[in-house]
Scaffold this motif. Sequence first.
Motif, mmCIF file in Angstrom:
data_model
loop_
_atom_site.group_PDB
_atom_site.id
_atom_site.type_symbol
_atom_site.label_atom_id
_atom_site.label_comp_id
_atom_site.label_asym_id
_atom_site.label_seq_id
_atom_site.Cartn_x
_atom_site.Cartn_y
_atom_site.Cartn_z
ATOM 1 N N GLY A 181 -140.346 26.269 4.071
ATOM 2 C CA GLY A 181 -139.711 27.533 4.409
ATOM 3 C C GLY A 181 -140.038 27.987 5.818
ATOM 4 O O GLY A 181 -139.169 28.479 6.544
ATOM 5 N N ARG A 195 -137.204 28.447 8.791
ATOM 6 C CA ARG A 195 -136.997 29.721 9.482
ATOM 7 C C ARG A 195 -137.006 29.518 11.000
ATOM 8 O O ARG A 195 -136.176 30.076 11.727
ATOM 9 C CB ARG A 195 -138.072 30.724 9.069
ATOM 10 N N TRP A 251 -133.567 31.926 1.658
ATOM 11 C CA TRP A 251 -134.720 31.255 1.051
ATOM 12 C C TRP A 251 -134.893 31.763 -0.386
ATOM 13 O O TRP A 251 -134.513 32.895 -0.714
ATOM 14 C CB TRP A 251 -135.976 31.517 1.869
ATOM 15 N N ASP A 252 -135.480 30.948 -1.226
ATOM 16 C CA ASP A 252 -135.711 31.296 -2.616
ATOM 17 C C ASP A 252 -136.596 32.534 -2.708
ATOM 18 O O ASP A 252 -137.749 32.533 -2.261
ATOM 19 C CB ASP A 252 -136.388 30.110 -3.327
ATOM 20 N N GLY A 293 -132.395 27.197 1.340
ATOM 21 C CA GLY A 293 -133.584 26.373 1.191
ATOM 22 C C GLY A 293 -134.491 26.832 0.077
ATOM 23 O O GLY A 293 -134.508 27.996 -0.316
ATOM 24 N N SER A 294 -135.273 25.878 -0.437
ATOM 25 C CA SER A 294 -136.281 26.163 -1.455
ATOM 26 C C SER A 294 -137.246 24.993 -1.507
ATOM 27 O O SER A 294 -136.851 23.841 -1.295
ATOM 28 C CB SER A 294 -135.633 26.372 -2.828
#
Length: 420
Positions: free
Chosen positions: A386, A390, A415-416, A379-380
Amino acid sequence: MRLRPPGTTKPPGTTKPPGTTKLPRTTKPPRTTKPPGTTKPPILTEVDYLGKVVIYFPSLIHLGYKDGNKGLGFRAAQSKIEVFKDPSGTIVRMDFTHNQEPWKIGQHFYLTFPALSVWQSHPFTPASTPPTSLVPPSHTYIIRARGGETGKLAQLAETAAATGDKATPFTTPVVMLGPYGRSIVDTEASNILAIAGGTGISFTLPAITAALANLSSHTQNIEMVWIIRHVDNLAWIAPELLALRSHLAHVPNYISDRGDGEIEQADKSEMTATTSPSTRFRIHIYVTRGAETKTHIPIPLSSSHTPTTSEKQADISSASSVSSTPTHTPTHSSEIRSLLSPHPDFRVTYLDHLHPDVSSIVADFIDTTVEMGRTRVVGSGPATLGTALRAAVAARNDVGGVWRGEERGDVEFVWDDRLG
C-alpha cells in the motif's frame, strides 16, 4: 474509651463482677490463594446469549432466513471449507450461499464461527460479486490462517478431513454481520489497474469481474496484477481465474508446444475479444519465490516478447516468464495447468526471491496502455504494498495537465479500507 457528658460521674458500685474477663476477638481464617494458572470458568446463561443477539440485531441478516418450509428463525449459513498449504503458510477458502440483500463491491462482513466461539468476529471481504438478478448471493472468502481464530478454523477443517469422509466436503456454520464499507465501483473510469498481494486478491478480483461484466461502462483498459509467493497459490481462486481467462482476447491456432520446445503464436491481428470490442483486458501474475515452484509447468512466450520496465527493474533475467523445460514430473492440478497455458494477455513472471517494482508496474500501465481518460488503481495486500502504491500513484498524477483538460494525468488510488 467512651466519653461521658460533662458533669456526670460513674455511679458507685458499678464495677465488673469478679471472675468475668473479656472474650478475645475472633479472627478470620487465612484466605486461600488459587494455584497459579487457574481461573474461574465463565458462566454462560441464556441472558448472555440474548445480550449477544441484541448487540448484533441491528445488522443481523440471519433472522428470518427460510429453510425450506420450516418457517422463520435464526439460521447460520453452512460454509464449505477448503484448505491450501504451501511452504509459506495455510490458506482457507470458504464458499456458501445465503439469502440476503446483495452487498456492494468493496464492502466487507464481520464473520463469526460458532463452532469456535460466538464472542469473536473478524472482517473479511468477499472475493465473489453480488448477483444482479433475484438469486441468493454466493459468498467466497480467501483467508490466511494465522495464530488466532483463523488458525483454529484451519485446524478444525484439517481434523475433520483426516477423520471424516474424504469424499464429503467439510462444512461449518458461519454468522455474518454487515456489510460495512463503501462501493469501489467507478463506471466512469476509463482505465482500471488492480494490484493485489496474496489474499488481497479478495478485494481486487470482484472489481475486475464487475468491470468486465458491465458492457455499458466507459472502461477501455483493464489489467489485473496478482503477486503471490508460489505458483500453486493460483489454486486459491482457480475457478475464478479460468472464468477471467475466457474474457481474454481469443487467439486462433495458438500452439503452446510443438514438441521441439519451440512456441508458435498466431498473428495478434487475428485476435478477437470476448469482452466489449473497445476494452482491452490483461492478467499478469508475479511469483516471488524460488524457481523450484516454476519447473512443474513451463510458461514459454514468443521470441517477440519484449520485457517491460517492471521486469527489467526486478532483474529477472535468470527467472523470467520464459521457463526452461521441466526437470521432473508435473504435479499441478488440471486447473492450474489450464491457467498456465500460454496466452499473450495472461503472463506469469517468476521472480527468484525478489519483488516486482510497483512504481514500474503503474508507469508501464499508464505509458503503454492508457491513451485517454481517468485511471483508477485499486489495491490490497501487505502494508508495504500500500505504501509503494500510494507513492507510485502520487508520482503519476499531473495536476497541471488535468487543469488543461488532459484526463490522462488524473490517477486515483483506492486501498482496502480494512487494512488502513
